[in-house]
Scaffold this motif. Sequence first.
Motif, short mmCIF file in Angstrom:
data_model
loop_
_atom_site.label_atom_id
_atom_site.label_comp_id
_atom_site.label_asym_id
_atom_site.label_seq_id
_atom_site.Cartn_x
_atom_site.Cartn_y
_atom_site.Cartn_z
N SER A 1 37.03 17.89 156.47
CA SER A 1 36.45 17.81 155.13
C SER A 1 36.11 19.22 154.64
O SER A 1 36.12 20.19 155.40
N CYS A 2 35.76 19.28 153.38
CA CYS A 2 35.38 20.58 152.81
C CYS A 2 34.12 21.11 153.50
O CYS A 2 34.01 22.30 153.76
N TRP A 3 33.17 20.23 153.81
CA TRP A 3 31.95 20.63 154.49
C TRP A 3 32.27 21.19 155.87
O TRP A 3 31.67 22.18 156.29
N ASP A 4 33.22 20.57 156.60
CA ASP A 4 33.63 21.07 157.91
C ASP A 4 34.24 22.47 157.78
O ASP A 4 33.97 23.34 158.59
N ARG A 5 35.05 22.66 156.78
CA ARG A 5 35.68 23.98 156.58
C ARG A 5 34.64 25.04 156.26
O ARG A 5 34.73 26.18 156.72
N VAL A 6 33.63 24.69 155.45
CA VAL A 6 32.57 25.64 155.12
C VAL A 6 31.79 26.00 156.39
O VAL A 6 31.46 27.17 156.62
N LYS A 7 31.49 25.00 157.23
CA LYS A 7 30.77 25.27 158.48
C LYS A 7 31.60 26.18 159.40
O LYS A 7 31.05 27.11 160.00
N ALA B 1 31.31 31.62 154.23
CA ALA B 1 31.11 30.23 153.83
C ALA B 1 31.33 30.06 152.34
O ALA B 1 31.95 29.08 151.90
N THR C 1 35.04 30.22 151.67
CA THR C 1 35.71 29.00 152.09
C THR C 1 35.42 27.87 151.12
O THR C 1 36.30 27.06 150.82
N ALA C 2 34.19 27.78 150.62
CA ALA C 2 33.84 26.73 149.67
C ALA C 2 34.62 26.89 148.38
O ALA C 2 35.01 25.89 147.76
N CYS D 1 38.08 25.32 148.77
CA CYS D 1 38.19 23.87 148.98
C CYS D 1 38.68 23.16 147.74
O CYS D 1 38.32 23.34 146.68
#
Length: 80
Positions: free
Chosen positions: A15-21, A73, A76-77, A80
């Motif tokens: 997910s986008c949240w996983d990519r940001v992390k 981060a 990356t966000a 997304c």
Amino acid sequence: MPAVSNVYQRGYQPSCWDRVKYGFMMGACVGLASGGLFGGFRALSMGLRGRELLSSLGKVMIQGGGTFGTFMAIGTAIRC
């Protein structure tokens, strides 16, 4: 030459949240390493030794890791 297999098996995409992390963690690791190098050279050139050296080095490494991790981060966000 054989075809390259899909990195994400069975249709799982992070997910986008996983990519940001993951971006934050990667940036934090790079920031910690660069903070250790540059902060170590700076502290040694200032003549710090022992507990003063470790205290100064720790602060620089945490600041570098947090700063670079935050920027990675955010980058990356945006992607997304």
